[in-house]
Design an enzyme around this catalytic site. Structure first.
Site, PDB file in Angstrom:
ATOM      1  N   ASP A  67       0.810  -1.215   0.000  1.00  0.00           N
ATOM      2  CA  ASP A  67       0.000   0.000   0.000  1.00  0.00           C
ATOM      3  C   ASP A  67       0.846   1.267   0.000  1.00  0.00           C
ATOM      4  OD1 ASP A  67       0.927  -0.506   2.563  1.00  0.00           O
ATOM      5  OD2 ASP A  67      -1.049  -0.920   3.395  1.00  0.00           O
ATOM      6  N   ASN A 136      -7.683  -3.062  14.325  1.00  0.00           N
ATOM      7  CA  ASN A 136      -9.065  -3.363  13.929  1.00  0.00           C
ATOM      8  C   ASN A 136      -9.127  -4.540  12.957  1.00  0.00           C
ATOM      9  OD1 ASN A 136      -8.111  -2.294  11.554  1.00  0.00           O
ATOM     10  ND2 ASN A 136      -9.455  -0.506  11.533  1.00  0.00           N
ATOM     11  N   HIS A 138      -7.336  -4.851  10.142  1.00  0.00           N
ATOM     12  CA  HIS A 138      -7.051  -4.590   8.729  1.00  0.00           C
ATOM     13  C   HIS A 138      -5.767  -5.264   8.281  1.00  0.00           C
ATOM     14  CE1 HIS A 138      -4.862  -0.563   9.793  1.00  0.00           C
ATOM     15  NE2 HIS A 138      -3.951  -1.459   9.497  1.00  0.00           N
ATOM     16  N   GLU A 143      -9.835  -2.047   5.350  1.00  0.00           N
ATOM     17  CA  GLU A 143     -10.451  -1.796   6.648  1.00  0.00           C
ATOM     18  C   GLU A 143     -11.668  -2.712   6.848  1.00  0.00           C
ATOM     19  OE1 GLU A 143      -8.949   0.032   8.672  1.00  0.00           O
ATOM     20  OE2 GLU A 143      -8.059   1.791   7.724  1.00  0.00           O
TER      21      GLU A 143
HETATM   22  C1  F6R Z   1       1.418  -1.535   6.153  1.00  0.00           C
HETATM   23  C2  F6R Z   1       0.132  -2.205   6.248  1.00  0.00           C
HETATM   24  C3  F6R Z   1      -0.676  -2.182   7.503  1.00  0.00           C
HETATM   25  C4  F6R Z   1       0.130  -2.521   8.743  1.00  0.00           C
HETATM   26  C5  F6R Z   1      -0.744  -2.470   9.993  1.00  0.00           C
HETATM   27  C6  F6R Z   1       0.053  -2.713  11.261  1.00  0.00           C
HETATM   28  O1  F6R Z   1       1.956  -1.691   4.848  1.00  0.00           O
HETATM   29  O2  F6R Z   1      -0.288  -2.724   5.291  1.00  0.00           O
HETATM   30  O3  F6R Z   1      -1.725  -3.107   7.358  1.00  0.00           O
HETATM   31  O4  F6R Z   1       0.706  -3.792   8.603  1.00  0.00           O
HETATM   32  O5  F6R Z   1      -1.365  -1.224  10.093  1.00  0.00           O
HETATM   33  O6  F6R Z   1       0.915  -1.648  11.462  1.00  0.00           O
HETATM   34  P1  F6R Z   1       2.053  -1.697  12.581  1.00  0.00           P
HETATM   35  O7  F6R Z   1       3.025  -2.745  12.127  1.00  0.00           O
HETATM   36  O8  F6R Z   1       2.683  -0.326  12.556  1.00  0.00           O
HETATM   37  O9  F6R Z   1       1.397  -2.040  13.853  1.00  0.00           O
END
Ligand code: F6R
Length: 245
Positions: A67, A136, A138, A143
């Site tokens: 992303d 959450n 995701h 989401e």
């Molecule tokens: C990042 C991504 C997100 C993260 C998720 C967890 O490329 O796709 O889904 O993996 O938000 O983020 P952290 O690792 O910062 O807790």
């Protein structure tokens, strides 16, 4: 889903890096799916260290990132392109031309989604997709409520995700409101998926992931129907599982 329990963040990262290095050694032209965020940082550190010490080569490796924020140029310090260059690509011998991160700064975002999806089809499938998980549930920026059928698409970020990511920006206002993300279906096309989870703040979602039924309200539960998923989680992340592992 296979669960591997790690003592702490460091051990989780080490186990993940070992798995990725093994793949690249066995298949020098492997296609890796990569994530940003705090979770994979330590893993990228181990990959760089291994490259320095053992020379594992990424010359023929192709990578796809999950992303990117809409509106941030690749030179913006909070863009995911910048993150990847800084935290991984600059420390290994990968050819930058073989590293794909969706662009968040083109005029026609719909076209960018289609282009990214077609790149995934021509260069893929992804051999190993690294994932983190949001509190959450995701994955990527998919989401809660996102259809499991989605391909690469533009999403409006939820307030909870913007709030969670504001630590990287000067203020919440600066956190972009939209992102482009590989869809759930695009992620599920990977041959193998490696989900990393660390820390107490992720314990409730880890419990939901393992103990609730598959539902689009918890995007990561889609992984239950993928044939080759490994979850590496540390003790804190596993602390709320009813059945102790
Ligand atoms: C990042 C991504 C997100 C993260 C998720 C967890 O490329 O796709 O889904 O993996 O938000 O983020 P952290 O690792 O910062 O807790």
């Amino acid at each position: 889903m296979e669960l591997i329990k790690a003592k702490d963040y460091r051990e989780m990262c080490k186990l993940a890096a070992e798995k990725m290095i093994k793949l690249v050694m066995e298949k020098p032209n492997a296609v890796l799916g990569l994530a940003t965020g705090s979770t994979p940082l330590g893993t990228y550190g181990f990959l760089k260290q291994d490259y320095e010490q053992n020379g594992t080569s990424y010359q023929q490796v192709t990578t796809f990132n999950l992303d990117e924020y809409v509106g941030l140029d690749g030179s913006h310090p909070q863009s995911y392109r910048y993150f990847m260059n800084k935290n991984l690509f600059s420390g290994i011998d990968i050819q930058l031309d073989n590293t794909y991160v969706p662009s968040g700064q083109v005029e026609n975002m719909e076209e960018e989604c289609l282009n990214y999806e077609s790149l995934l089809r021509t260069k893929g499938p992804i051999d190993l997709q690294l994932l983190g998980i949001g509190r959450n549930g995701h994955i990527g920026f998919n989401e809660p409520g996102t259809s499991f059928q989605t391909n690469t698409h533009v999403v409006e970020l939820t307030e909870s995700t913007r709030e969670a990511n504001k630590r990287f920006f000067d203020s919440i206002e600066e956190v972009p409101t939209h992102a482009i993300t590989m869809g759930i279906s695009s992620i599920m096309e990977s041959n193998e998926i490696l989900l990393l989870v660390s820390g107490e703040s992720k314990a409730p979602i880890v419990r939901d992931l393992f103990e609730k039924e598959q539902t689009e309200e918890i995007p990561a539960t889609v992984l239950k129907s993928h044939p080759n998923v490994t979850v590496i989680a540390d003790e804190e992340a596993l602390s709320l599982l009813t059945e102790k592992v």
